[in-house]
Motif scaffolding. Structure first.
Motif, PDB file in Angstrom:
ATOM      1  N   THR A  38      14.208 -30.008  -8.153  1.00  0.00           N
ATOM      2  CA  THR A  38      13.986 -28.605  -7.822  1.00  0.00           C
ATOM      3  C   THR A  38      12.913 -28.511  -6.750  1.00  0.00           C
ATOM      4  O   THR A  38      12.262 -29.500  -6.409  1.00  0.00           O
ATOM      5  CB  THR A  38      13.546 -27.796  -9.059  1.00  0.00           C
ATOM      6  OG1 THR A  38      12.340 -28.376  -9.597  1.00  0.00           O
ATOM      7  CG2 THR A  38      14.626 -27.813 -10.132  1.00  0.00           C
ATOM      8  N   LEU A  39      12.738 -27.300  -6.233  1.00  0.00           N
ATOM      9  CA  LEU A  39      11.765 -27.049  -5.177  1.00  0.00           C
ATOM     10  C   LEU A  39      10.646 -26.179  -5.732  1.00  0.00           C
ATOM     11  O   LEU A  39      10.894 -25.153  -6.367  1.00  0.00           O
ATOM     12  CB  LEU A  39      12.454 -26.343  -4.005  1.00  0.00           C
ATOM     13  CG  LEU A  39      11.620 -26.077  -2.756  1.00  0.00           C
ATOM     14  CD1 LEU A  39      11.143 -27.374  -2.127  1.00  0.00           C
ATOM     15  CD2 LEU A  39      12.432 -25.272  -1.747  1.00  0.00           C
ATOM     16  N   GLY A  40       9.399 -26.583  -5.491  1.00  0.00           N
ATOM     17  CA  GLY A  40       8.262 -25.805  -5.942  1.00  0.00           C
ATOM     18  C   GLY A  40       7.834 -26.168  -7.356  1.00  0.00           C
ATOM     19  O   GLY A  40       8.219 -27.197  -7.912  1.00  0.00           O
ATOM     20  N   VAL A  41       7.038 -25.284  -7.946  1.00  0.00           N
ATOM     21  CA  VAL A  41       6.431 -25.566  -9.251  1.00  0.00           C
ATOM     22  C   VAL A  41       7.022 -24.721 -10.369  1.00  0.00           C
ATOM     23  O   VAL A  41       6.578 -24.818 -11.516  1.00  0.00           O
ATOM     24  CB  VAL A  41       4.897 -25.333  -9.183  1.00  0.00           C
ATOM     25  CG1 VAL A  41       4.271 -26.190  -8.101  1.00  0.00           C
ATOM     26  CG2 VAL A  41       4.579 -23.851  -8.952  1.00  0.00           C
ATOM     27  N   GLY A  65       1.035 -29.336 -14.293  1.00  0.00           N
ATOM     28  CA  GLY A  65       0.354 -29.621 -13.028  1.00  0.00           C
ATOM     29  C   GLY A  65       0.199 -28.397 -12.167  1.00  0.00           C
ATOM     30  O   GLY A  65      -0.790 -28.261 -11.444  1.00  0.00           O
ATOM     31  N   GLY A  66       1.176 -27.489 -12.239  1.00  0.00           N
ATOM     32  CA  GLY A  66       1.088 -26.234 -11.498  1.00  0.00           C
ATOM     33  C   GLY A  66       0.829 -26.427 -10.021  1.00  0.00           C
ATOM     34  O   GLY A  66       1.347 -27.343  -9.386  1.00  0.00           O
ATOM     35  N   PHE A  67       0.005 -25.548  -9.457  1.00  0.00           N
ATOM     36  CA  PHE A  67      -0.316 -25.626  -8.035  1.00  0.00           C
ATOM     37  C   PHE A  67      -1.328 -26.731  -7.731  1.00  0.00           C
ATOM     38  O   PHE A  67      -1.451 -27.140  -6.580  1.00  0.00           O
ATOM     39  CB  PHE A  67      -0.867 -24.289  -7.547  1.00  0.00           C
ATOM     40  CG  PHE A  67       0.135 -23.171  -7.596  1.00  0.00           C
ATOM     41  CD1 PHE A  67       1.328 -23.259  -6.886  1.00  0.00           C
ATOM     42  CD2 PHE A  67      -0.092 -22.030  -8.351  1.00  0.00           C
ATOM     43  CE1 PHE A  67       2.256 -22.233  -6.932  1.00  0.00           C
ATOM     44  CE2 PHE A  67       0.826 -20.998  -8.397  1.00  0.00           C
ATOM     45  CZ  PHE A  67       2.012 -21.105  -7.686  1.00  0.00           C
ATOM     46  N   ASP A  68      -2.059 -27.194  -8.752  1.00  0.00           N
ATOM     47  CA  ASP A  68      -3.028 -28.270  -8.506  1.00  0.00           C
ATOM     48  C   ASP A  68      -2.336 -29.591  -8.222  1.00  0.00           C
ATOM     49  O   ASP A  68      -2.818 -30.404  -7.431  1.00  0.00           O
ATOM     50  CB  ASP A  68      -3.958 -28.427  -9.722  1.00  0.00           C
ATOM     51  CG  ASP A  68      -4.810 -27.190  -9.945  1.00  0.00           C
ATOM     52  OD1 ASP A  68      -5.111 -26.495  -8.945  1.00  0.00           O
ATOM     53  OD2 ASP A  68      -5.150 -26.903 -11.107  1.00  0.00           O
ATOM     54  N   ASP A  69      -1.218 -29.824  -8.872  1.00  0.00           N
ATOM     55  CA  ASP A  69      -0.450 -31.056  -8.656  1.00  0.00           C
ATOM     56  C   ASP A  69       1.018 -30.679  -8.567  1.00  0.00           C
ATOM     57  O   ASP A  69       1.800 -30.903  -9.480  1.00  0.00           O
ATOM     58  CB  ASP A  69      -0.695 -32.041  -9.802  1.00  0.00           C
ATOM     59  CG  ASP A  69      -0.004 -33.380  -9.577  1.00  0.00           C
ATOM     60  OD1 ASP A  69       0.360 -33.668  -8.416  1.00  0.00           O
ATOM     61  OD2 ASP A  69       0.165 -34.128 -10.558  1.00  0.00           O
ATOM     62  N   PRO A  70       1.423 -30.059  -7.448  1.00  0.00           N
ATOM     63  CA  PRO A  70       2.786 -29.516  -7.354  1.00  0.00           C
ATOM     64  C   PRO A  70       3.850 -30.601  -7.423  1.00  0.00           C
ATOM     65  O   PRO A  70       3.663 -31.723  -6.958  1.00  0.00           O
ATOM     66  CB  PRO A  70       2.795 -28.813  -5.988  1.00  0.00           C
ATOM     67  CG  PRO A  70       1.706 -29.470  -5.217  1.00  0.00           C
ATOM     68  CD  PRO A  70       0.656 -29.859  -6.211  1.00  0.00           C
ATOM     69  N   TYR A  71       4.974 -30.216  -8.011  1.00  0.00           N
ATOM     70  CA  TYR A  71       6.099 -31.130  -8.186  1.00  0.00           C
ATOM     71  C   TYR A  71       6.729 -31.449  -6.831  1.00  0.00           C
ATOM     72  O   TYR A  71       6.938 -30.565  -6.007  1.00  0.00           O
ATOM     73  CB  TYR A  71       7.128 -30.487  -9.109  1.00  0.00           C
ATOM     74  CG  TYR A  71       8.405 -31.261  -9.282  1.00  0.00           C
ATOM     75  CD1 TYR A  71       8.441 -32.428 -10.034  1.00  0.00           C
ATOM     76  CD2 TYR A  71       9.592 -30.820  -8.698  1.00  0.00           C
ATOM     77  CE1 TYR A  71       9.609 -33.142 -10.207  1.00  0.00           C
ATOM     78  CE2 TYR A  71      10.772 -31.516  -8.869  1.00  0.00           C
ATOM     79  CZ  TYR A  71      10.779 -32.679  -9.625  1.00  0.00           C
ATOM     80  OH  TYR A  71      11.942 -33.383  -9.779  1.00  0.00           O
ATOM     81  N   ASP A 106      -1.300 -27.376   2.365  1.00  0.00           N
ATOM     82  CA  ASP A 106      -0.171 -26.671   2.981  1.00  0.00           C
ATOM     83  C   ASP A 106       0.983 -26.520   1.995  1.00  0.00           C
ATOM     84  O   ASP A 106       1.609 -25.446   1.897  1.00  0.00           O
ATOM     85  CB  ASP A 106       0.296 -27.423   4.228  1.00  0.00           C
ATOM     86  CG  ASP A 106      -0.723 -27.352   5.352  1.00  0.00           C
ATOM     87  OD1 ASP A 106      -1.607 -26.477   5.285  1.00  0.00           O
ATOM     88  OD2 ASP A 106      -0.647 -28.185   6.285  1.00  0.00           O
ATOM     89  N   TYR A 107       1.279 -27.587   1.264  1.00  0.00           N
ATOM     90  CA  TYR A 107       2.394 -27.540   0.303  1.00  0.00           C
ATOM     91  C   TYR A 107       2.075 -26.560  -0.825  1.00  0.00           C
ATOM     92  O   TYR A 107       2.954 -25.812  -1.283  1.00  0.00           O
ATOM     93  CB  TYR A 107       2.678 -28.930  -0.243  1.00  0.00           C
ATOM     94  CG  TYR A 107       3.822 -28.979  -1.222  1.00  0.00           C
ATOM     95  CD1 TYR A 107       5.001 -28.262  -1.012  1.00  0.00           C
ATOM     96  CD2 TYR A 107       3.737 -29.743  -2.388  1.00  0.00           C
ATOM     97  CE1 TYR A 107       6.051 -28.310  -1.903  1.00  0.00           C
ATOM     98  CE2 TYR A 107       4.780 -29.796  -3.296  1.00  0.00           C
ATOM     99  CZ  TYR A 107       5.930 -29.070  -3.048  1.00  0.00           C
ATOM    100  OH  TYR A 107       6.968 -29.111  -3.950  1.00  0.00           O
ATOM    101  N   THR A 108       0.808 -26.548  -1.265  1.00  0.00           N
ATOM    102  CA  THR A 108       0.416 -25.612  -2.316  1.00  0.00           C
ATOM    103  C   THR A 108       0.600 -24.167  -1.865  1.00  0.00           C
ATOM    104  O   THR A 108       1.103 -23.314  -2.616  1.00  0.00           O
ATOM    105  CB  THR A 108      -1.040 -25.866  -2.733  1.00  0.00           C
ATOM    106  OG1 THR A 108      -1.177 -27.207  -3.218  1.00  0.00           O
ATOM    107  CG2 THR A 108      -1.464 -24.897  -3.821  1.00  0.00           C
ATOM    108  N   GLN A 109       0.197 -23.872  -0.630  1.00  0.00           N
ATOM    109  CA  GLN A 109       0.368 -22.515  -0.108  1.00  0.00           C
ATOM    110  C   GLN A 109       1.846 -22.152  -0.003  1.00  0.00           C
ATOM    111  O   GLN A 109       2.245 -21.015  -0.316  1.00  0.00           O
ATOM    112  CB  GLN A 109      -0.313 -22.396   1.257  1.00  0.00           C
ATOM    113  CG  GLN A 109      -1.830 -22.492   1.212  1.00  0.00           C
ATOM    114  CD  GLN A 109      -2.454 -21.418   0.329  1.00  0.00           C
ATOM    115  OE1 GLN A 109      -2.032 -20.258   0.338  1.00  0.00           O
ATOM    116  NE2 GLN A 109      -3.461 -21.818  -0.457  1.00  0.00           N
ATOM    117  N   SER A 110       2.675 -23.109   0.415  1.00  0.00           N
ATOM    118  CA  SER A 110       4.116 -22.853   0.503  1.00  0.00           C
ATOM    119  C   SER A 110       4.704 -22.607  -0.878  1.00  0.00           C
ATOM    120  O   SER A 110       5.565 -21.736  -1.052  1.00  0.00           O
ATOM    121  CB  SER A 110       4.821 -24.041   1.171  1.00  0.00           C
ATOM    122  OG  SER A 110       4.375 -24.220   2.499  1.00  0.00           O
ATOM    123  N   CYS A 111       4.238 -23.372  -1.871  1.00  0.00           N
ATOM    124  CA  CYS A 111       4.716 -23.162  -3.241  1.00  0.00           C
ATOM    125  C   CYS A 111       4.301 -21.795  -3.762  1.00  0.00           C
ATOM    126  O   CYS A 111       5.073 -21.122  -4.459  1.00  0.00           O
ATOM    127  CB  CYS A 111       4.169 -24.260  -4.159  1.00  0.00           C
ATOM    128  SG  CYS A 111       4.916 -25.892  -3.908  1.00  0.00           S
TER     129      CYS A 111
END
Length: 792
Positions: free
Chosen positions: A605-608, A594-600, A549-554
């Protein structure tokens, strides 16, 4: 000089003639007041260049208050700074000789320019004062007279949405927000509001600075919000996000920070996208935290060596369950035995304390105190475990017993009459020998022997005192040691408990220090409170779903940022030439490691995404082709270029300066539901800029204040040396510095200028003392052109 005078005269004559676009604009508005006055001037044949100067300079700052003119000075429902007042700041006095300097910014949100000669104190009395009174750093230079207190006061009129925001912040810090709805004056306190019934509040900030009496050079601050004293930290948290101060240094620093650049870009992102990303991030962080907690708990269980390979295996078979139950029952009984032992020690400890013994003066008392506070099954270090303290009690008891044996031997060696080597026996032997020396009752020898006997009597008294100190009452050495060694349990019981403890530990193949923890783990294994096949897989699955879910939001946030970045690059690039920058701005988005595979998931900050602002200077290459040089703006851009780029970004993306340059926390900025700053103070952001670029900056500032750049608009305070900015301002404040009789301190006067005074100030800004008459004509032409821009 003659050439300058001639050129200014020609330029002002040209500007003084109303253009065709001006007349078209005038008639299209239905005949506004400005047009009426110009037409009356033409009818009376008085429309000369000089007459035009008089005509336009008579226009009040902000326009005539005619109902059909869109730039009349009617109050608007916008929050704004009303005034800032300084007392005893940097040794400055006013023209009357006292230490109060007050600057009034008007009764409505508008573009306010603050001008004056270099060194007059504009930045100190406006931007620095605003920074300090909202919790910024105060230096010793502000308090030059340590015998008097210095203070800065700020009065702010609050309308929605700032009124709700400040009320919420006050409530968060335990302050009643109703204090905003009462206006304090010297004579009375009354409720405030506007004529239309809209909610209006007033925020009064005060910060008092006093030099430390210790001579350390530090300043002590006393802060108040609407007469209520608050801490400096709370003042900063409440007030600082409401205002933004931008100078060349701030602009440079803001564009240099990756988090600030991203916050600026996120102003253009829909709040629902950011909120969805924040919520999914928080859910993912919570799922990760739960999975780690369960795994750590499972890994920290200490099981018998025969079971350690089954911690994550299949369900226990019936035979193992029966064995577990036997072990738990056995350890339950041993736990009860240890608890009874602790209770007996606790009773003895209380009795020892009642007799005046203290832990800090007796090792065994201190150990008993630590042992009685231990709880079976607590997961603590070996050195603080119940078994470690039990061993220490045994060692302390043995040590006290050894001391008691030594004390008894000392007493026997001193006072016993049955021990041949004791001091008392030796004393008696000496007496008998002395008696044999002199058999007569008179004579010199007799007197010497008697004197020796008297000395022996003194020695005997001393020996008796020593003997009583060792064993002669409640305060003697032996009595004290006997009290300490009596713990309510026998040494045999302690040794037996330790021996059984070690036997159980060897039985389960673990360290004796870990026996209570092993007991707890066995209970959990039977009760099913921690089941690896149930809790850990569920937690891992929840974490996986939350990560998706977080990856999709990012990804959704990154896609929206790409659109904003593309539009911002194009819009700013189109605007830069008018600001004197033949440059191209490219807003580049890359991803964190890490990108979308390991989002920050951190707070910064918010997102990757990572935002870089690339500034390329255009270079003509002998034809249609151009090559560009440049790179990251923090590396290739000058301070002036960064300031103008930031202003262009604010014009194309309203609200970006508030998100980039104020002192809000990352969480406050990411929230997305926070209003724009009440006021933006530009402190000579137009430095080193002239010509068309200066005119463009002036118009951009005017658009920001009027709401042309955004729907809401802000109060814009521009500290400037630009005549173009001064001409287009709605309110013009001049800071003048002089001298006062009888005072060595500089005298400063802050005044609002209109009419001829304003024309003279703009003329001074344009040409100094050169060609005064023509400069005033030029100033009036600037004012007229500014009014035409505001009316367009």
């Amino acid at each position: 000089m003659a050439m300058v005078t001639m050129m200014l005269s020609i330029y002002c004559l040209v500007l003084a003639v109303p253009s065709q676009s001006f007349w078209a604009s005038a008639f299209s508005t239905g005949g506004v007041a400005i047009t009426k006055r110009v037409r009356r001037g033409l009818h009376n044949n008085k429309f000369s260049a000089r007459c035009a100067v008089r005509l336009w300079s008579d226009v009040p700052v902000g326009g005539w208050d005619d109902s059909d003119h869109k730039y009349s000075s009617s109050p608007q429902q916008k929050s704004h700074i009303v005034s800032v007042k300084s007392h005893n700041i940097a040794g400055i006095v006013n023209d009357e000789g006292n230490c109060d300097i007050e600057i009034e910014f008007g009764s409505t949100a508008c573009l306010v320019c603050v001008t004056g000669e270099s060194g007059s104190g504009k930045s100190l009395l406006v931007s620095k004062a605003l920074d300090v009174v909202t919790g910024g750093k105060a230096t010793n230079a502000l308090v030059q007279n340590s015998e008097k207190e210095s203070w800065i006061e700020l009065t702010v009129r609050l309308c929605e949405p700032h009124l709700s925001t400040v009320s919420s912040r006050l409530q968060h810090f335990g302050i009643d927000p109703l204090i905003l709805y009462h206006q304090h004056t010297e004579d009375t306190t009354h409720d405030v509001g506007d004529d239309n019934g809209h909610a209006v509040g007033y925020l009064h900030l005060q910060r008092i600075l006093v030099a430390s009496s210790s001579g350390s050079g530090k300043l002590k601050s006393t802060c108040r919000i609407n007469e209520k004293q608050v801490s400096l930290k709370n003042l900063r948290e409440i007030a600082s996000p409401l205002f933004t101060i931008v100078d060349v240094g701030v602009a440079s620093g803001a564009l240099n920070r990756a988090a600030s650049r991203l916050a600026m870009l996120d102003i253009g992102i829909d709040d629902s996208i950011k909120q969805q990303c924040i919520q999914s991030r928080d859910l993912y962080k919570e799922a990760t935290k739960r999975r780690k907690r369960i795994k750590k708990e499972l890994e920290s269980r200490i099981l018998p060596s025969s079971m350690q390979g089954n911690a994550y295996g299949s369900e226990l078979e019936q035979e193992q369950i029966e064995l577990l139950e036997h072990w738990v029952d056995e350890l339950d009984l041993f736990e009860a035995r240890v608890n009874r032992f602790q209770e007996a020690l606790y009773e003895q400890y209380s009795e020892l304390i009642a007799h005046g013994n203290r832990p800090d003066g007796n090792n065994i008392i201190s150990t008993l105190q630590q042992l009685r506070e231990c709880v079976w099954g607590d997961r603590i270090d070996d050195d603080d475990s119940i078994f470690a303290h039990l061993l220490q009690v045994r060692e302390d008891i043995k040590a006290v017993e050894s001391q008691l044996i030594a004390a008894n031997a000392a007493y026997e060696g001193l006072a016993s009459l049955t021990v041949p080597e004791s001091a008392a026996v030796s004393l008696e032997k000496v007496r008998k020998l002395l008696y044999s020396i002199s058999a007569d009752d008179t004579g010199p020898m007799f007197e010497k022997v008697e004197r020796t006997h008297e000395l022996l009597n003194i020695v005997e008294e001393s020996l008796n005192d020593c003997a009583r100190s060792i064993d002669g009452g409640a305060d003697s050495i032996i009595s004290t040691l006997e009290n300490a060694v009596y713990t309510g349990v026998s040494m045999e019981e302690v040794d037996g408990l330790v021996a059984d403890w070690n036997a159980l530990a060897r039985k389960h193949g673990i360290s004796p220090y870990a026996l209570p923890t092993c007991h707890t783990s066995l209970r959990h294994e039977i009760d099913g409170n921690v089941e690896a096949l149930k809790l850990l897989p569920e937690a891992e699955e929840d974490e996986r779903v939350a990560l998706e879910d977080y990856t999709q939001s990012c990804k959704a946030l990154s896609a929206a940022r790409e659109i904003v970045a593309s539009n911002l690059s194009r819009s700013v690039t189109e605007l830069l030439p008018s600001l004197g920058l033949e440059c191209t701005l490219h807003v580049q988005l890359t991803q964190r490691p890490g990108g979308f595979d390991d989002p920050y998931c951190g707070p910064e900050t918010l997102g990757v995404d990572v935002v870089d602002l690339l500034l390329f200077h255009n270079e003509a290459n002998g034809g249609a082709n151009e090559r560009k040089r440049g790179g990251n703006i923090e590396h290739v851009g000058s301070s002036g270029e960064k300031s103008r780029v930031l202003l262009a970004i604010e014009t194309c993306l309203p609200g970006s300066i508030g998100a980039t340059c104020n002192n809000c926390s990352a969480e406050y900025t990411q929230n997305g539901n926070n209003p724009n700053p009440i006021s933006i103070v530009y402190d000579e952001i137009d430095a080193h800029v002239g010509g068309r670029a200066a005119v463009t900056i002036a118009k951009l500032l005017a658009d920001q204040s009027s709401g042309e750049a955004s729907q809401a608009g802000n109060q814009i305070i521009a500290i400037t040396h630009s005549a173009s900015v001064a001409a287009i301002a709605d309110r013009h404040i001049v800071i003048e510095r002089g001298s006062t009789s009888g005072s060595t301190s500089p005298a400063v006067r802050a005044s609002v200028v209109n009419g001829s005074s304003r024309r003279k100030e703009i003329a001074r800004m344009a040409s100094g003392d050169l060609a005064v008459g023509e400069a005033e004509m030029f100033a009036d032409a600037l004012i007229r052109d500014a009014l035409l821009h505001r009316d367009a």
